[in-house]
Design a protein around this motif. Structure first.
Motif, PDB file in Angstrom:
ATOM      1  N   VAL A   1       0.837  -1.198   0.000  1.00  0.00           N
ATOM      2  CA  VAL A   1       0.000   0.000   0.000  1.00  0.00           C
ATOM      3  C   VAL A   1       0.874   1.251   0.000  1.00  0.00           C
ATOM      4  CG1 VAL A   1      -1.677   1.360   1.333  1.00  0.00           C
ATOM      5  CG2 VAL A   1      -1.992  -1.093   1.072  1.00  0.00           C
ATOM      6  N   THR A   2       2.001   1.194   0.683  1.00  0.00           N
ATOM      7  CA  THR A   2       2.897   2.356   0.709  1.00  0.00           C
ATOM      8  C   THR A   2       3.349   2.717  -0.698  1.00  0.00           C
ATOM      9  OG1 THR A   2       4.906   1.027   1.035  1.00  0.00           O
ATOM     10  CG2 THR A   2       3.726   1.751   3.002  1.00  0.00           C
ATOM     11  N   LEU A   3       3.614   1.713  -1.515  1.00  0.00           N
ATOM     12  CA  LEU A   3       4.048   1.952  -2.897  1.00  0.00           C
ATOM     13  C   LEU A   3       2.902   2.528  -3.736  1.00  0.00           C
ATOM     14  CD1 LEU A   3       6.051  -1.344  -3.521  1.00  0.00           C
ATOM     15  CD2 LEU A   3       6.946   0.874  -2.799  1.00  0.00           C
ATOM     16  N   ARG A   4       1.717   1.953  -3.574  1.00  0.00           N
ATOM     17  CA  ARG A   4       0.589   2.392  -4.393  1.00  0.00           C
ATOM     18  C   ARG A   4       0.162   3.818  -4.044  1.00  0.00           C
ATOM     19  NH1 ARG A   4      -1.272  -3.006  -3.205  1.00  0.00           N
ATOM     20  NH2 ARG A   4      -2.885  -2.219  -1.781  1.00  0.00           N
ATOM     21  N   VAL A   5       0.098   4.118  -2.744  1.00  0.00           N
ATOM     22  CA  VAL A   5      -0.337   5.457  -2.332  1.00  0.00           C
ATOM     23  C   VAL A   5       0.720   6.502  -2.696  1.00  0.00           C
ATOM     24  CG1 VAL A   5      -0.919   6.918  -0.355  1.00  0.00           C
ATOM     25  CG2 VAL A   5      -1.869   4.606  -0.532  1.00  0.00           C
ATOM     26  N   SER A   6       1.990   6.159  -2.516  1.00  0.00           N
ATOM     27  CA  SER A   6       3.062   7.095  -2.901  1.00  0.00           C
ATOM     28  C   SER A   6       3.005   7.394  -4.395  1.00  0.00           C
ATOM     29  CB  SER A   6       4.435   6.512  -2.537  1.00  0.00           C
ATOM     30  OG  SER A   6       4.566   6.377  -1.135  1.00  0.00           O
ATOM     31  N   ALA A   7       2.760   6.376  -5.198  1.00  0.00           N
ATOM     32  CA  ALA A   7       2.632   6.571  -6.643  1.00  0.00           C
ATOM     33  C   ALA A   7       1.410   7.437  -6.961  1.00  0.00           C
ATOM     34  CB  ALA A   7       2.516   5.226  -7.347  1.00  0.00           C
ATOM     35  N   ALA A   8       0.321   7.214  -6.231  1.00  0.00           N
ATOM     36  CA  ALA A   8      -0.897   8.005  -6.462  1.00  0.00           C
ATOM     37  C   ALA A   8      -0.649   9.480  -6.158  1.00  0.00           C
ATOM     38  CB  ALA A   8      -2.034   7.468  -5.592  1.00  0.00           C
ATOM     39  N   LEU A   9       0.042   9.766  -5.069  1.00  0.00           N
ATOM     40  CA  LEU A   9       0.303  11.151  -4.699  1.00  0.00           C
ATOM     41  C   LEU A   9       1.221  11.837  -5.716  1.00  0.00           C
ATOM     42  CD1 LEU A   9       0.688  10.867  -0.807  1.00  0.00           C
ATOM     43  CD2 LEU A   9      -1.311  11.577  -2.133  1.00  0.00           C
ATOM     44  N   GLU A  10       2.135  11.096  -6.293  1.00  0.00           N
ATOM     45  CA  GLU A  10       2.974  11.653  -7.359  1.00  0.00           C
ATOM     46  C   GLU A  10       2.136  11.962  -8.594  1.00  0.00           C
ATOM     47  OE1 GLU A  10       6.238  12.625  -7.636  1.00  0.00           O
ATOM     48  OE2 GLU A  10       6.094  12.474  -5.452  1.00  0.00           O
ATOM     49  N   ASN A  11       1.193  11.077  -8.909  1.00  0.00           N
ATOM     50  CA  ASN A  11       0.331  11.286 -10.079  1.00  0.00           C
ATOM     51  C   ASN A  11      -0.630  12.454  -9.882  1.00  0.00           C
ATOM     52  OD1 ASN A  11       1.363   9.291 -11.786  1.00  0.00           O
ATOM     53  ND2 ASN A  11       0.176   7.683 -10.768  1.00  0.00           N
ATOM     54  N   VAL A  12      -0.999  12.733  -8.627  1.00  0.00           N
ATOM     55  CA  VAL A  12      -1.828  13.903  -8.338  1.00  0.00           C
ATOM     56  C   VAL A  12      -1.126  15.167  -8.830  1.00  0.00           C
ATOM     57  CG1 VAL A  12      -2.659  15.378  -6.462  1.00  0.00           C
ATOM     58  CG2 VAL A  12      -3.128  12.923  -6.412  1.00  0.00           C
ATOM     59  N   LYS A  13       0.177  15.243  -8.588  1.00  0.00           N
ATOM     60  CA  LYS A  13       0.956  16.408  -9.009  1.00  0.00           C
ATOM     61  C   LYS A  13       1.031  16.502 -10.531  1.00  0.00           C
ATOM     62  CE  LYS A  13       3.775  16.022  -4.837  1.00  0.00           C
ATOM     63  NZ  LYS A  13       5.085  15.602  -4.289  1.00  0.00           N
ATOM     64  N   LYS A  14       1.116  15.363 -11.190  1.00  0.00           N
ATOM     65  CA  LYS A  14       1.219  15.351 -12.648  1.00  0.00           C
ATOM     66  C   LYS A  14      -0.096  15.723 -13.327  1.00  0.00           C
ATOM     67  CE  LYS A  14       4.745  11.677 -12.688  1.00  0.00           C
ATOM     68  NZ  LYS A  14       5.011  10.274 -13.061  1.00  0.00           N
ATOM     69  N   VAL A  15      -1.198  15.226 -12.771  1.00  0.00           N
ATOM     70  CA  VAL A  15      -2.509  15.396 -13.416  1.00  0.00           C
ATOM     71  C   VAL A  15      -3.143  16.733 -13.063  1.00  0.00           C
ATOM     72  CG1 VAL A  15      -4.864  14.499 -13.522  1.00  0.00           C
ATOM     73  CG2 VAL A  15      -2.912  12.922 -13.579  1.00  0.00           C
ATOM     74  N   GLY A  16      -3.061  17.105 -11.762  1.00  0.00           N
ATOM     75  CA  GLY A  16      -3.693  18.346 -11.319  1.00  0.00           C
ATOM     76  C   GLY A  16      -5.199  18.192 -11.138  1.00  0.00           C
ATOM     77  N   PHE A  17      -5.783  19.257 -10.571  1.00  0.00           N
ATOM     78  CA  PHE A  17      -7.229  19.235 -10.316  1.00  0.00           C
ATOM     79  C   PHE A  17      -8.001  19.848 -11.483  1.00  0.00           C
ATOM     80  CE2 PHE A  17      -5.370  18.743  -6.163  1.00  0.00           C
ATOM     81  CZ  PHE A  17      -6.226  17.855  -5.550  1.00  0.00           C
ATOM     82  N   PRO A  18      -9.237  19.399 -11.711  1.00  0.00           N
ATOM     83  CA  PRO A  18     -10.088  18.604 -10.816  1.00  0.00           C
ATOM     84  C   PRO A  18      -9.919  17.084 -10.939  1.00  0.00           C
ATOM     85  CG  PRO A  18     -11.372  19.306 -12.698  1.00  0.00           C
ATOM     86  CD  PRO A  18     -10.009  19.953 -12.857  1.00  0.00           C
ATOM     87  N   GLU A  19      -9.233  16.597 -12.009  1.00  0.00           N
ATOM     88  CA  GLU A  19      -9.139  15.156 -12.222  1.00  0.00           C
ATOM     89  C   GLU A  19      -8.420  14.426 -11.091  1.00  0.00           C
ATOM     90  OE1 GLU A  19      -8.401  17.414 -14.418  1.00  0.00           O
ATOM     91  OE2 GLU A  19      -9.633  17.063 -16.204  1.00  0.00           O
ATOM     92  N   ALA A  20      -7.493  15.125 -10.433  1.00  0.00           N
ATOM     93  CA  ALA A  20      -6.687  14.483  -9.387  1.00  0.00           C
ATOM     94  C   ALA A  20      -7.532  13.963  -8.235  1.00  0.00           C
ATOM     95  CB  ALA A  20      -5.647  15.469  -8.860  1.00  0.00           C
ATOM     96  N   ARG A  21      -8.756  14.473  -8.089  1.00  0.00           N
ATOM     97  CA  ARG A  21      -9.598  14.005  -6.995  1.00  0.00           C
ATOM     98  C   ARG A  21      -9.945  12.523  -7.156  1.00  0.00           C
ATOM     99  NH1 ARG A  21     -13.153  15.849 -10.742  1.00  0.00           N
ATOM    100  NH2 ARG A  21     -15.262  14.976 -10.738  1.00  0.00           N
ATOM    101  N   ILE A  22      -9.966  12.052  -8.401  1.00  0.00           N
ATOM    102  CA  ILE A  22     -10.262  10.636  -8.655  1.00  0.00           C
ATOM    103  C   ILE A  22      -9.105   9.773  -8.161  1.00  0.00           C
ATOM    104  CG2 ILE A  22     -10.776   8.927 -10.446  1.00  0.00           C
ATOM    105  CD1 ILE A  22     -11.794  11.333 -12.156  1.00  0.00           C
ATOM    106  N   ILE A  23      -7.893  10.230  -8.406  1.00  0.00           N
ATOM    107  CA  ILE A  23      -6.701   9.506  -7.934  1.00  0.00           C
ATOM    108  C   ILE A  23      -6.696   9.465  -6.410  1.00  0.00           C
ATOM    109  CG2 ILE A  23      -4.180   9.468  -7.936  1.00  0.00           C
ATOM    110  CD1 ILE A  23      -4.279  11.039 -10.577  1.00  0.00           C
ATOM    111  N   LEU A  24      -7.037  10.590  -5.780  1.00  0.00           N
ATOM    112  CA  LEU A  24      -7.066  10.640  -4.321  1.00  0.00           C
ATOM    113  C   LEU A  24      -8.150   9.727  -3.760  1.00  0.00           C
ATOM    114  CD1 LEU A  24      -6.526  14.475  -3.824  1.00  0.00           C
ATOM    115  CD2 LEU A  24      -4.957  12.654  -3.118  1.00  0.00           C
TER     116      LEU A  24
END
Length: 387
Positions: free
Chosen positions: A275-298
């Motif tokens: 889970v640490t790997l998956r969540v860390s990857a998700a938080l990195e992708n939040v920065k790449k994608v930006g909002f509002p789409e990033a809310r789906i990743i979160l």
């Protein structure tokens, strides 16, 4: 822009924004005229350098500024000659050459320093410097601290701006604890919009990424972060997603990410290390994608956290280690574990008798803890731990 924030620095201790836990000590230093070398530690923009200047002003001491990252050895030597106090920014970046100049002067009391750092000095500042200074941690500025500071600036500088408390609070929230950022935002709004009534629309133009937080109390925001953390720890998906949405609207993305990061290490840990790997990857992708789409990743990451098995064995282990250190103190390291990579090590029996684990298939039983606590058990496996 940065010049305006610099010009607004408090000149005296009484003008400092926030840091109420430190004010009594600083006032006592001034009253007793007893200056000592200090290290101020805390986040950017919360007043470390400003407090250093204010303290020197109240004491009537001459001071100069030196950046440990960019300043030269020669510059440091000059500062030490001409100033009662040298304010050293980014002290954790002070290299050995500069330390060799500074340490003897500190030892002999020839000069005092006030150092600032955003890094934990107990990890990043060499022990020789730490032992010659007093470390003071600055706390993160609250929304109210920043709001009150902005009001003081408007009043003291007689800034002619049509802005109400509601907008000032939103600027304070958007600054995420960085008073310098809040000051510069206020200045930009004033320069661009003059005497116009400052509205939400204007604020969104100046700070496009701002998301307005609806809670009226400063403490309520920390309650929200706490509720988010505890809901994920408690595996309640619905509550976690509700608080996640409130945090996204508040704009405190950094605070939200910190809480998610702590849950995966503190509350999930070895029960589901992936889970640490998956969540860390998700938080990195939040920065790449930006909002509002990033809310789906979160949303994905928070549901993943809630569904995971829970174990706090890592948290319990480090608390046990800390309590053991406080209870038993520090002991000499066993000789067979000491560094043996120098010519005279053999004469002192350094490293003698050490068993290299890879010569024994990867694991070999030998004593690692000091003699006095050799049987101490710190880590206890949780029943949910997978490894």
């Amino acid at each position: 822009m940065s010049d305006f924030a610099n010009n607004m620095r408090p000149k005296k201790i009484k003008d400092i924004v926030g840091q109420k836990h430190l004010i009594p000590l600083l006032k006592k230093i001034v009253d007793e005229r007893h200056m000592t070398s200090l290290i101020f530690y805390g986040k950017p923009g919360i007043g470390k350098t400003s407090i250093a200047y204010a303290l020197c002003n109240d004491l009537g001491l001459s001071y100069s500024y030196f950046n440990a990252a960019s300043g030269s050895k020669k510059e440091l030597e000059e500062h030490l000659k001409i100033s009662d106090v040298v304010i050293i920014d980014e002290i954790h970046r002070l290299n050995k050459d500069k330390q060799d100049i500074l340490l003897p002067k500190l030892e002999r009391g020839k000069v005092k320093i006030i150092a600032t750092t955003t890094e934990n000095p107990f990890f990043t500042v060499v022990p020789a410097l730490r032992s010659r200074t007093h470390i003071l941690e600055l706390k993160e500025l609250t929304v109210k601290d920043i709001e009150d500071g902005l009001k003081k600036i408007i009043k003291s500088q007689k800034i002619d701006i049509n802005i109400d408390n509601k907008i000032l609070k939103k600027i304070s929230i958007a600054s995420n604890g960085d008073f310098r950022y809040a000051i510069n935002s206020l200045n930009l709004i004033h320069k661009l919009y003059g005497k116009k009534k400052i509205t939400d629309e204007i604020l969104k133009t100046v700070i496009p990424s701002i998301h307005f937080y609806s809670d009226k109390s400063g403490d309520g925001h920390y309650d929200l972060l706490s509720a988010f953390h505890k809901s994920m720890r408690g595996s309640d998906i619905d509550a976690s997603l509700y608080y996640l949405t409130k945090l996204i609207e508040s704009g405190d993305i950094l605070g939200m990410e910190r809480r998610m990061t702590m849950v995966i290490y503190e509350d999930i840990g070895f029960a589901d290390p992936n889970v640490t790997l998956r969540v860390s990857a998700a938080l990195e992708n939040v920065k790449k994608v930006g909002f509002p789409e990033a809310r789906i990743i979160l949303s994905f990451a928070v549901i993943d956290i809630c569904k995971a098995a829970k174990s706090n064995s890592s948290y319990v282990a480090i608390e046990n280690a800390r309590n053991a250190l406080l209870k038993y103190g520090s002991f000499d390291i066993p000789k067979h574990l000491k560094d043996s990579h120098y010519a005279s090590a053999g004469k002192l029996d350094r490293g003698k008798g050490y068993k290299y684990p890879h010569d024994y298939g990867g694991v070999v039983k030998q004593q690692y803890l000091p003699d006095e606590i050799k049987d101490l058990k710190i880590y206890k496996k949780n029943e949910n731990d997978k490894i």
